[in-house]
Design a protein around this motif. Structure first.
Motif, short mmCIF file in Angstrom:
data_model
loop_
_atom_site.label_atom_id
_atom_site.label_comp_id
_atom_site.label_asym_id
_atom_site.label_seq_id
_atom_site.Cartn_x
_atom_site.Cartn_y
_atom_site.Cartn_z
N PHE A 26 49.08 14.78 -11.69
CA PHE A 26 47.85 15.20 -11.01
C PHE A 26 47.43 14.15 -9.98
O PHE A 26 47.07 14.48 -8.84
CB PHE A 26 46.71 15.37 -12.02
CG PHE A 26 46.37 16.80 -12.31
CD1 PHE A 26 46.20 17.73 -11.29
CD2 PHE A 26 46.21 17.24 -13.61
CE1 PHE A 26 45.88 19.05 -11.56
CE2 PHE A 26 45.89 18.56 -13.90
CZ PHE A 26 45.72 19.45 -12.86
N THR A 27 47.44 12.89 -10.38
CA THR A 27 46.97 11.83 -9.50
C THR A 27 47.78 11.76 -8.21
O THR A 27 47.24 11.66 -7.11
CB THR A 27 47.04 10.47 -10.21
OG1 THR A 27 46.38 10.58 -11.46
CG2 THR A 27 46.37 9.39 -9.38
N LYS A 28 49.10 11.82 -8.34
CA LYS A 28 49.97 11.71 -7.17
C LYS A 28 49.82 12.92 -6.25
O LYS A 28 49.81 12.79 -5.02
CB LYS A 28 51.42 11.56 -7.63
CG LYS A 28 51.66 10.26 -8.39
CD LYS A 28 53.07 10.14 -8.91
CE LYS A 28 53.26 8.81 -9.66
NZ LYS A 28 54.63 8.70 -10.23
N THR A 241 44.76 9.20 -15.00
CA THR A 241 44.65 9.31 -13.55
C THR A 241 43.99 8.09 -12.94
O THR A 241 44.41 7.61 -11.89
CB THR A 241 43.87 10.57 -13.13
OG1 THR A 241 42.62 10.63 -13.85
CG2 THR A 241 44.66 11.83 -13.39
N VAL A 242 42.97 7.54 -13.59
CA VAL A 242 42.33 6.35 -13.02
C VAL A 242 43.27 5.15 -13.10
O VAL A 242 43.34 4.33 -12.18
CB VAL A 242 40.97 6.06 -13.69
CG1 VAL A 242 41.12 5.55 -15.11
CG2 VAL A 242 40.18 5.05 -12.87
N ILE A 248 48.70 2.68 -7.93
CA ILE A 248 49.26 3.03 -6.62
C ILE A 248 48.33 2.61 -5.48
O ILE A 248 48.62 2.88 -4.32
CB ILE A 248 49.56 4.53 -6.52
CG1 ILE A 248 48.27 5.37 -6.58
CG2 ILE A 248 50.53 4.97 -7.60
CD1 ILE A 248 48.50 6.87 -6.41
N GLY A 249 47.21 1.97 -5.81
CA GLY A 249 46.31 1.46 -4.78
C GLY A 249 45.29 2.43 -4.27
O GLY A 249 44.58 2.14 -3.30
N ALA A 250 45.16 3.60 -4.90
CA ALA A 250 44.17 4.60 -4.48
C ALA A 250 42.88 4.37 -5.27
O ALA A 250 42.48 5.19 -6.11
CB ALA A 250 44.70 6.02 -4.69
N SER A 256 36.28 7.81 -7.93
CA SER A 256 35.61 9.09 -7.66
C SER A 256 36.09 10.18 -8.62
O SER A 256 35.34 11.12 -8.91
CB SER A 256 35.85 9.52 -6.21
OG SER A 256 37.23 9.73 -5.96
N ASN A 257 37.32 10.05 -9.13
CA ASN A 257 37.78 11.01 -10.14
C ASN A 257 36.90 10.92 -11.38
O ASN A 257 36.50 11.94 -11.95
CB ASN A 257 39.23 10.72 -10.51
CG ASN A 257 39.67 11.46 -11.77
OD1 ASN A 257 39.50 12.66 -11.88
ND2 ASN A 257 40.21 10.73 -12.73
#
Length: 336
Positions: A26-28, A241-242, A248-250, A256-257
């Protein structure tokens, strides 16, 4: 659906593993969608990733409400918010460069957290206020939807035309699109997103049924099972996801997730009110469910303080405060 306690516990564990696996993908997918669609990490994390990873909790809450267990439904919805706020501190621990709230400074994230407090406040007002309902549904239910939609508009406006911005430092990580023409097509990304959302929705239903069985067979109240077991398991996509986003640096996407997902999670209560056929679900809340509501407000206020003060090193005062308060809250809930 599940007749025995061991089977229900097994379903809960297996469901958690599936949700953990789905969370990484999901995150990617959403990180790339944020860049391709120009939504930005803050809004994509709040709306796309936050809503999708919240799907298991939504289905679990609706399942509990439909089965008539208001305490389970409310505590699952709001207990997930408390757990997910604590997940941010865990992500902070693995991001060694600086304090995560400092690096992911974002006006939309602060605004989302403020809207979350307002939404939980609406739930509290409906719970302790006058007993008013139309066809078994409280007026607070449409009010939650209105406040949420209006809040999304404020967040988008804050991103596009901010009236102030956080002061950039060497540790601030800006939300800049990383376009890669060689990646998957936009339609393929949306297909992946829809497929993953469907999987976690099915898992959410199974977890809801297992949670109700655990409450029935173990002697624990539905509120305790919802706040401490099913809410944590259905929140595992947010945890992974967090952590993946930080890796990955996001950073803005990860924060915000959690914050955006927490805001969306309050709408679970509106869905529970519609599914609950014993009148208004707010009026059926027990003392434990009220305690969980108050706990979420306190934890969110601590998070806002951390986003505003932006300590540079460690997990900051807000991290220590959130971990300590959540631990004390869990202990108090079990003894109530």
């Amino acid at each position: 659906m599940f007749d025995s306690l061991p089977v229900a516990v097994l379903v809960l564990v297996v469901g958690g593993v599936v949700l953990l696996t789905a969370g990484v993908k999901f995150t990617k997918v959403v990180d790339e969608l944020a860049d391709r669609t120009n939504l930005g990490e803050a809004l994509a994390g709040a709306v796309l990733l936050g809503a999708a990873t919240s799907m298991p909790g939504l289905i679990t809450t609706i399942t509990g409400a439909a089965e008539g267990d208001a305490g389970f439904a409310l505590s699952n919805a709001l207990g997930g918010i408390a757990a997910q706020t604590t997940f941010l501190v865990l992500a902070d621990l693995i991001y060694r460069r600086t304090n995560l709230e400092h690096a992911a400074a974002s006006l939309p994230n602060i605004l989302q957290a403020a809207i979350l407090i307002a939404l939980v406040g609406v739930v509290l007002l409906a719970t302790v206020g006058p007993d008013v309902e139309w066809f078994g549904i409280s007026p607070a239910t449409p009010a939650l939807v209105v406040v949420y939609v209006y809040g999304l508009g404020l967040v988008r406006r804050a991103r596009e035309s901010p009236m102030w911005n956080p002061h950039p430092t060497d540790e601030t990580v800006e939300d800049e699109p990383e376009l890669d023409d060689g990646g998957a097509s936009l339609s393929s990304l949306w297909t992946w997103f829809a497929g993953l959302a469907a999987v976690v929705a099915v898992v959410g239903y199974a977890i809801g049924q297992s949670g109700l069985t655990i409450a029935r067979e173990s002697g624990l109240s539905g509120s305790v099972v919802g706040a401490l077991f099913t809410s944590v398991v259905t929140s595992l996509p947010e945890l992974v996801t967090v952590l993946t986003a930080v890796r990955i640096g996001a950073l803005t996407l990860g924060v915000s997730n959690i914050v955006g997902g927490n805001t969306f999670d309050v709408l679970f209560v509106a869905a529970a009110d519609i599914a609950f056929r014993g009148g208004s679900v707010y009026r059926a809340a027990d003392q434990q469910a009220l305690f969980v509501m108050a706990l979420t407000v306190v934890l969110t206020a601590m998070l806002i303080a951390g986003l505003l003060t932006r300590e540079r090193r460690g997990i900051g005062f807000e991290g220590v405060a959130i971990l300590g308060t959540y631990g004390i809250g869990v202990a108090a809930l079990v003894t109530m």
